[in-house]
Design a protein around this motif. Structure first.
Motif, short mmCIF file in Angstrom:
data_model
loop_
_atom_site.label_atom_id
_atom_site.label_comp_id
_atom_site.label_asym_id
_atom_site.label_seq_id
_atom_site.Cartn_x
_atom_site.Cartn_y
_atom_site.Cartn_z
N ALA A 1 36.99 38.35 40.24
CA ALA A 1 37.77 38.56 39.02
C ALA A 1 38.90 37.53 38.91
N GLY A 2 39.65 37.38 40.00
CA GLY A 2 40.81 36.48 39.97
C GLY A 2 40.41 35.05 39.68
N TRP A 3 39.39 34.58 40.41
CA TRP A 3 39.05 33.16 40.25
C TRP A 3 38.31 32.89 38.96
N LEU B 1 47.49 31.43 40.71
CA LEU B 1 46.75 32.54 41.33
C LEU B 1 47.35 32.82 42.69
N ILE B 2 47.78 34.07 42.87
CA ILE B 2 48.36 34.48 44.16
C ILE B 2 47.35 35.37 44.86
N GLU B 3 47.02 35.01 46.08
CA GLU B 3 45.95 35.71 46.79
C GLU B 3 46.42 36.03 48.21
N GLY C 1 28.68 42.20 44.83
CA GLY C 1 28.71 41.82 43.42
C GLY C 1 28.01 40.50 43.24
N GLU C 2 26.69 40.52 43.39
CA GLU C 2 25.94 39.27 43.44
C GLU C 2 24.88 39.16 42.37
N ALA C 3 24.74 40.21 41.54
CA ALA C 3 23.77 40.13 40.45
C ALA C 3 24.52 40.09 39.14
N LEU D 1 48.86 31.23 48.54
CA LEU D 1 48.32 32.17 49.53
C LEU D 1 49.48 32.96 50.11
N ASP D 2 49.60 34.19 49.65
CA ASP D 2 50.70 35.03 50.14
C ASP D 2 50.41 36.48 49.73
N ASP D 3 51.06 37.42 50.39
CA ASP D 3 50.89 38.82 50.01
C ASP D 3 51.95 39.21 49.00
N VAL D 4 51.52 39.91 47.96
CA VAL D 4 52.51 40.50 47.05
C VAL D 4 52.91 41.83 47.68
N ASP D 5 54.16 41.91 48.08
CA ASP D 5 54.64 43.13 48.74
C ASP D 5 55.36 44.07 47.78
N GLY E 1 41.66 44.25 43.00
CA GLY E 1 40.60 45.13 43.50
C GLY E 1 40.92 46.59 43.28
N PHE E 2 40.23 47.46 44.02
CA PHE E 2 40.33 48.90 43.78
C PHE E 2 41.77 49.42 43.83
N LYS E 3 42.65 48.71 44.57
CA LYS E 3 44.00 49.29 44.70
C LYS E 3 44.81 49.20 43.40
N GLY E 4 44.54 48.20 42.57
CA GLY E 4 45.27 48.07 41.30
C GLY E 4 46.77 47.98 41.54
N SER F 1 19.11 52.05 46.46
CA SER F 1 19.38 50.86 47.25
C SER F 1 19.13 49.62 46.42
N TRP F 2 20.12 48.70 46.43
CA TRP F 2 19.91 47.45 45.68
C TRP F 2 19.31 46.38 46.57
N SER F 3 18.60 45.47 45.94
CA SER F 3 18.10 44.29 46.63
C SER F 3 18.33 43.11 45.70
N GLY G 1 38.88 49.05 36.67
CA GLY G 1 37.92 50.15 36.72
C GLY G 1 36.58 49.69 37.24
N PHE G 2 35.75 50.65 37.54
CA PHE G 2 34.41 50.31 38.06
C PHE G 2 33.45 51.45 37.78
N ILE G 3 32.34 51.08 37.15
CA ILE G 3 31.24 52.03 36.96
C ILE G 3 30.17 51.55 37.91
N MET H 1 31.88 42.42 32.63
CA MET H 1 33.07 43.04 32.04
C MET H 1 34.31 42.19 32.29
N ILE H 2 34.35 41.53 33.45
CA ILE H 2 35.46 40.60 33.73
C ILE H 2 35.40 39.44 32.74
N ASP H 3 34.20 38.89 32.63
CA ASP H 3 33.96 37.76 31.73
C ASP H 3 34.42 38.12 30.30
C1 LIG Z 1 28.72 48.22 46.11
C2 LIG Z 1 29.07 47.33 44.99
C3 LIG Z 1 28.09 46.53 44.41
C4 LIG Z 1 28.40 45.72 43.32
N1 LIG Z 1 27.41 44.99 42.72
C5 LIG Z 1 27.69 44.28 41.61
C6 LIG Z 1 26.69 43.51 40.96
O1 LIG Z 1 25.54 43.44 41.38
N2 LIG Z 1 27.04 42.84 39.84
C7 LIG Z 1 28.30 42.85 39.34
O2 LIG Z 1 28.56 42.25 38.29
N3 LIG Z 1 29.28 43.50 39.99
C8 LIG Z 1 29.00 44.21 41.08
N4 LIG Z 1 30.01 44.86 41.73
C9 LIG Z 1 31.38 44.70 41.28
C10 LIG Z 1 31.93 43.36 41.79
O3 LIG Z 1 31.81 43.30 43.18
C11 LIG Z 1 33.38 43.18 41.39
O4 LIG Z 1 33.54 43.43 40.02
C12 LIG Z 1 33.83 41.76 41.65
O5 LIG Z 1 33.55 41.38 42.96
C13 LIG Z 1 35.29 41.60 41.37
O6 LIG Z 1 36.09 42.17 42.37
P1 LIG Z 1 37.65 41.93 42.26
O7 LIG Z 1 37.89 40.47 42.23
O8 LIG Z 1 38.14 42.74 41.15
O9 LIG Z 1 38.22 42.57 43.59
P2 LIG Z 1 38.18 42.09 45.11
O10 LIG Z 1 36.98 41.30 45.44
O11 LIG Z 1 38.44 43.32 45.92
O12 LIG Z 1 39.42 41.12 45.25
C14 LIG Z 1 40.74 41.60 45.37
C15 LIG Z 1 41.66 40.44 45.64
O13 LIG Z 1 42.99 40.91 45.57
C16 LIG Z 1 43.70 40.38 46.66
N5 LIG Z 1 44.82 41.26 46.97
C17 LIG Z 1 44.79 42.59 47.25
N6 LIG Z 1 46.04 43.02 47.53
C18 LIG Z 1 46.88 41.96 47.40
C19 LIG Z 1 48.25 41.76 47.56
N7 LIG Z 1 49.08 42.75 47.92
N8 LIG Z 1 48.76 40.52 47.36
C20 LIG Z 1 47.97 39.50 47.00
N9 LIG Z 1 46.64 39.62 46.82
C21 LIG Z 1 46.11 40.85 47.03
C22 LIG Z 1 42.70 40.31 47.79
O14 LIG Z 1 43.10 39.41 48.80
C23 LIG Z 1 41.49 39.81 47.01
O15 LIG Z 1 41.55 38.42 46.90
C24 LIG Z 1 29.73 45.67 42.84
C25 LIG Z 1 30.72 46.43 43.45
C26 LIG Z 1 30.41 47.26 44.51
C27 LIG Z 1 31.48 48.08 45.14
#
Ligand SMILES: Cc1cc2nc3c(=O)[nH]c(=O)nc-3n(C[C@H](O)[C@H](O)[C@H](O)COP(=O)(O)OP(=O)(O)OC[C@H]3O[C@@H](n4cnc5c(N)ncnc54)[C@H](O)[C@@H]3O)c2cc1C
Length: 533
Positions: free
Chosen positions: A19-21, A39-41, A51-53, A187-191, A222-225, A275-277, A344-346, A356-358
């Motif tokens: 999502a970020g990149w 971008l802070i990561e 998330g590969e399909a 490259l740093d943590d947002v605290d 990611g999931f933590k939002g 199961s996905w493949s 969010g995530f379905i 959905m990101i796109d």
């Molecule tokens: C089982 C599974 C299968 C999936 N399969 C598909 C699929 O086939 N097709 C599809 O389109 N999508 C799929 N998805 C969804 C897809 O993986 C995600 O939408 C996609 O990878 C985007 O993730 P993200 O970038 O939002 O989060 P993440 O990949 O979790 O990235 C989170 C980023 O936030 C950073 N971060 C977290 N906390 C901090 C902090 N405090 N400070 C700084 N940085 C922080 C982390 O370092 C990381 O870089 C799947 C998801 C799951 C769970």
């Protein structure tokens, strides 16, 4: 907050996963140069690593970003995806599981009437709905891909497709492109997240680099939002009443036969989920999406490993991924837009998350705010996000509601889960007629053809769902349908003959083919507009 409606001059993306990149690099490619993008990561928090399909919009997006396709195919171990194969999701009237495919493309019309009506009325002998008009299944059986080496001999030269790609490599490639184009990478943590007195995000506190003032923030953590949920306190709408699967386990496996590379994702029904493949060039991404109410992690592991059998590498253990299923009530709050898992995530059944990101990035470019972050701009964006979530949720719920397996509690329970009033209404209607265009209205991904493909693919009408006889006004000629089936069988054979072997085409696209007979130019369709199967 700003009375003069100053323009946004800086966007800060937090999170460096897909999502970020995708956000940072796409925005850098499209936004005016005077808008700085950072971008802070975190160097400590890993990405979700799956998330590969994708869906067929991805080739368009990569093209719009000007990504070099040779680099993309080589670095991301990309392969083609022509649809999703559902294995064993439904059983026939003798209780035998069968497979069906969700293609990307609409069926043809026969004298102005959609093929589905003919198929429903007359069937297609041993061929299923998709096979009655599409070469998709035959292409898969033959190990072919959507491109041909010689488009002149191909009756379907501009077939469309999506990609399978290595998630980690994809984010890395996008990062390099983004940074080369001017994205600042921190490259740093947002605290901590500092809010101003209007509740907008004023600054991020970085562990090593300290306080960093921000304007527009994109939460991709990611999931933590981290920003949208933890700092801004936006409520999370849980979808657990609608969807049971809340955990996944993932395990990459090698190809059993490196020369066989199916150009489709598959989803196989298991005891408490599926199961996905995802067959990439160099490996297969597999995993199990399951319900913790029906399986402990250990029991799910046993299901999954039994399913993989000796395809799992010796001693390999799957990685468990908890999934937060649902969405933030609003995707855009104050000066923060959540993209990806933070929004969010379905569950990943139809590979919709990256799309959905796109879309979220595109909506942001259309509804770009001033530093007042106007209510009407945010509302317009949030309406788009609402529509998308509602659409994807209904479509995914449909798969479970129309499942007819009775072999485990999971499948029986999944059928009884809540569905929206809208889907309830559609299903009531579709018990008496096939889905039509007016039912769905505006669709981002899943129009009435896709719903038809699920109903007919699952053979619901053959297996006792719905009225014994559907309402129909069209005069359908069986003779005309049989002639169509004959023509389409001949065309399918010609398409299969013309299309390139999947593995060989990928070697050419990666610039690795030693076979001088074919060139990257002969696979020029990669650069063309996608036309779907
Ligand atoms: C089982 C599974 C299968 C999936 N399969 C598909 C699929 O086939 N097709 C599809 O389109 N999508 C799929 N998805 C969804 C897809 O993986 C995600 O939408 C996609 O990878 C985007 O993730 P993200 O970038 O939002 O989060 P993440 O990949 O979790 O990235 C989170 C980023 O936030 C950073 N971060 C977290 N906390 C901090 C902090 N405090 N400070 C700084 N940085 C922080 C982390 O370092 C990381 O870089 C799947 C998801 C799951 C769970």
């Amino acid at each position: 907050m700003h009375s003069m409606a100053e323009p946004v001059t800086s966007i800060t993306v937090v999170g460096g996963g897909t999502a970020g990149w995708l956000a940072a690099t796409y925005l850098r490619s499209k936004c005016a140069p005077k808008i700085a993008i950072t971008l802070i990561e975190s160097p400590n928090v890993p990405t979700v690593g799956v998330g590969e399909a994708t869906v067929p919009h991805m080739p368009v997006t990569l093209r719009e970003m000007g990504i070099d396709d040779k680099e993309f195919f080589r670095r991301c171990n990309t392969s083609f995806k022509m649809g999703v194969m559902f294995r064993g999701w439904n059983v026939d009237h003798k209780g035998r599981p069968f497979d069906y495919m969700n293609p990307f493309a609409p069926p043809p019309k026969i004298d102005g009437v959609e093929a589905g009506h003919y198929f429903q009325a007359f069937g297609a002998g041993r061929r299923d709905y998709i096979q009655s008009f599409s070469p998709l299944m035959d292409l898969l059986d033959a190990g072919k891909c959507p491109l041909s080496f010689n488009a002149k001999n191909d009756p379907m030269p501009r077939a469309g497709y999506a990609y399978h790609l290595d998630a980690g490599a994809f984010a890395k490639m996008l990062a390099e492109v983004g940074v080369a184009r001017g994205v600042e990478h921190v490259l740093d943590d947002v605290d901590g997240v500092e809010l101003d007195d209007t509740g907008h995000v004023a600054a991020l506190n970085l562990r090593a680099l300290g306080r960093r003032p921000v304007q527009l923030v994109i939460d991709c953590t990611g999931f933590k939002g981290l920003v949208i949920r933890e700092a801004l306190g936006e409520p999370f709408e849980n979808y657990s009443d609608y969807l049971a699967n809340d955990r996944a386990m993932a395990l990459p496996i090698p190809h059993a036969d490196p020369e066989v590379l199916p150009a489709a994702t598959s989803s196989t029904a298991l005891g408490a989920g599926w199961s996905w493949s995802v067959p990439l060039y160099h490996r297969i991404g597999t995993g199990y999406v399951y319900s913790s109410a029906h399986r402990t992690d250990d029991a799910a592991r046993d299901d999954f490993m039994a399913h993989l059998g000796d395809r799992a590498p010796k001693g390999a253990e799957p990685r468990v991924i908890p999934m937060r299923i649902g969405r933030m009530r609003r995707a855009w709050v104050k000066n923060c837009v959540a993209l990806g898992l933070s929004g969010g995530f379905i569950e990943p059944l139809e590979s919709t998350a990256i799309h959905m990101i796109d879309m979220g990035i595109r909506w942001l470019l259309q509804y770009f705010p001033s530093r007042d972050y106007e209510e009407s701009t945010r509302a317009a964006y949030n309406r788009c996000a609402d529509e998308m979530y509602n659409e994807v949720r209904d479509f995914i719920c449909l798969h479970y509601r129309l499942g007819n397996r009775t072999d485990t509690d999971y499948w029986c329970d999944a059928r009884g889960l809540k569905i929206t009033d809208r889907l309830e209404g559609w299903l009531d209607l579709w018990q008496r007629q096939l889905p039509v265009e007016m039912d769905i209205g505006r669709a981002n991904l899943f129009d009435h053809n896709t719903f038809q493909a699920v109903l007919l693919g699952k053979r619901v009408y053959e297996n006792g769902w719905g009225a014994a006889r559907l309402n129909r006004s069209f005069a359908l000629s069986e003779k005309r349908w049989k002639a169509f089936l004959r023509d389409s069988a001949a065309r399918n054979m010609a398409v299969v003959k013309a299309k390139a072997d999947h593995r060989r085409a990928l070697r050419v696209l990666r610039g690795e083919a030693t076979d001088g007979a074919v060139t990257r130019q002969s696979l020029g369709a990669v650069a063309d507009e996608a036309v779907l199967f």
